[in-house]
Write a protein that holds these residues in place. Structure first.
Motif, PDB file in Angstrom:
ATOM      1  N   PHE A  39     -46.738  54.140  65.651  1.00  6.72           N
ATOM      2  CA  PHE A  39     -47.496  55.258  65.093  1.00  6.72           C
ATOM      3  C   PHE A  39     -48.573  54.697  64.170  1.00  6.72           C
ATOM      4  N   ALA A  40     -49.445  55.569  63.701  1.00  5.90           N
ATOM      5  CA  ALA A  40     -50.504  55.174  62.776  1.00  5.90           C
ATOM      6  C   ALA A  40     -50.610  56.210  61.669  1.00  5.90           C
TER       7      ALA A  40
ATOM      8  N   ALA B 242     -53.620  52.415  59.087  1.00  6.60           N
ATOM      9  CA  ALA B 242     -52.553  51.428  59.240  1.00  6.60           C
ATOM     10  C   ALA B 242     -51.866  51.721  60.569  1.00  6.60           C
ATOM     11  N   VAL B 243     -51.668  50.681  61.356  1.00  9.68           N
ATOM     12  CA  VAL B 243     -50.966  50.802  62.635  1.00  9.68           C
ATOM     13  C   VAL B 243     -49.620  50.112  62.470  1.00  9.68           C
ATOM     14  N   ILE B 244     -48.555  50.841  62.769  1.00  9.04           N
ATOM     15  CA  ILE B 244     -47.207  50.331  62.608  1.00  9.04           C
ATOM     16  C   ILE B 244     -46.605  50.150  63.996  1.00  9.04           C
ATOM     17  N   GLY B 245     -45.994  48.976  64.208  1.00  7.26           N
ATOM     18  CA  GLY B 245     -45.411  48.675  65.503  1.00  7.26           C
ATOM     19  C   GLY B 245     -44.105  47.931  65.355  1.00  7.26           C
ATOM     20  N   ARG B 246     -43.616  47.434  66.478  1.00  6.08           N
ATOM     21  CA  ARG B 246     -42.417  46.595  66.464  1.00  6.08           C
ATOM     22  C   ARG B 246     -42.798  45.222  65.915  1.00  6.08           C
ATOM     23  N   PRO B 247     -41.875  44.521  65.304  1.00  5.65           N
ATOM     24  CA  PRO B 247     -42.186  43.201  64.762  1.00  5.65           C
ATOM     25  C   PRO B 247     -42.638  42.217  65.850  1.00  5.65           C
ATOM     26  N   THR B 248     -43.643  41.421  65.525  1.00  6.23           N
ATOM     27  CA  THR B 248     -44.112  40.423  66.482  1.00  6.23           C
ATOM     28  C   THR B 248     -43.170  39.220  66.529  1.00  6.23           C
ATOM     29  N   ALA B 249     -42.531  38.896  65.420  1.00  9.24           N
ATOM     30  CA  ALA B 249     -41.570  37.793  65.392  1.00  9.24           C
ATOM     31  C   ALA B 249     -40.241  38.288  65.954  1.00  9.24           C
TER      32      ALA B 249
ATOM     33  N   ARG C  21     -42.932  55.221  53.793  1.00 12.27           N
ATOM     34  CA  ARG C  21     -42.260  56.525  53.763  1.00 12.27           C
ATOM     35  C   ARG C  21     -41.990  57.030  55.179  1.00 12.27           C
ATOM     36  N   ALA C  22     -42.967  56.873  56.071  1.00 13.02           N
ATOM     37  CA  ALA C  22     -42.784  57.321  57.457  1.00 13.02           C
ATOM     38  C   ALA C  22     -41.690  56.511  58.150  1.00 13.02           C
ATOM     39  N   CYS C  23     -41.683  55.214  57.930  1.00 15.38           N
ATOM     40  CA  CYS C  23     -40.652  54.361  58.533  1.00 15.38           C
ATOM     41  C   CYS C  23     -39.264  54.765  58.045  1.00 15.38           C
ATOM     42  N   ARG C  24     -39.134  55.006  56.756  1.00 13.57           N
ATOM     43  CA  ARG C  24     -37.849  55.432  56.202  1.00 13.57           C
ATOM     44  C   ARG C  24     -37.399  56.746  56.837  1.00 13.57           C
ATOM     45  N   ALA C  25     -38.347  57.675  57.002  1.00 13.47           N
ATOM     46  CA  ALA C  25     -38.009  58.970  57.599  1.00 13.47           C
ATOM     47  C   ALA C  25     -37.553  58.808  59.047  1.00 13.47           C
TER      48      ALA C  25
ATOM     49  N   THR D   7     -36.233  47.147  61.763  1.00 10.52           N
ATOM     50  CA  THR D   7     -37.433  46.651  61.100  1.00 10.52           C
ATOM     51  C   THR D   7     -38.678  47.081  61.870  1.00 10.52           C
ATOM     52  N   ALA D   8     -39.682  47.537  61.142  1.00  9.90           N
ATOM     53  CA  ALA D   8     -40.998  47.836  61.708  1.00  9.90           C
ATOM     54  C   ALA D   8     -42.006  46.923  61.013  1.00  9.90           C
TER      55      ALA D   8
END
Length: 162
Positions: free
Chosen positions: A47-48, A61-68, A100-104, A76-77
């Motif tokens: 999401f963004a 801000a663009v949030i995705g799955r971890p690259t590592a 906040r969005a990740c926590r939700a 983890t995001a």
């Protein structure tokens, strides 16, 4: 891009507020294409979030799955891209909104990486902690050559947890 990225002229002495606004991943990627200092848009994302001043998007801000892959634990995001036009406190606002969005959504940790030349004040202001150095180098290999279009030096890893 349906988001407006052309800033209207400000009236002398007029100060407006930066607010969070919704944005699609497609529009966020286009904003990153125009404003990010050293990266192209990420591939996909979860999401963004965006912020705007007078209805004009000034940061995403663009949030995705971890690259590592060692960080890809399902809890983890990662903030994979963050870009602004330089508005005061926009970066901290976006990092905090992303958390906040990740926590939700049930995530327990949000990570991101910066270059050593980037100070990290926005991350500290948003509650992130520097947790160490990470990687660097090229993705290219002798049997799989790549052209590096991004900084290849070591990065600083940051995280925020509850």
């Amino acid at each position: 891009c349906s988001c407006s990225t052309t800033r209207p002229p400000r009236s002398a002495g007029r100060r407006t507020e930066v607010n969070l606004v919704p944005i699609t991943l497609t529009d966020a990627h286009e904003f990153v294409r125009q404003y990010h200092r050293h990266h192209r848009p990420a591939q996909g994302g979860l999401f963004a979030v965006a912020c705007a001043e007078d209805g004009v998007v000034v940061g995403v801000a663009v949030i995705g799955r971890p690259t590592a892959r060692m960080s890809s634990d399902g809890w983890t995001a990662e903030v994979v891209r963050l870009a602004t036009t330089g508005e005061r406190n926009a970066c901290s606002m976006l990092y905090r909104a992303a958390w906040r969005a990740c926590r939700a959504l049930g995530y327990r940790r949000l990570i991101t990486y910066t270059l050593p030349s980037e100070g990290g004040a926005s991350l500290r202001g948003a509650g992130f902690t520097e947790i160490g150095r990470a990687g660097g180098g090229s993705w290219g290999r002798e049997d799989r050559p790549r052209v590096d279009r991004h900084p290849t030096q070591e990065k600083i890893r940051w995280e925020v947890t509850p």
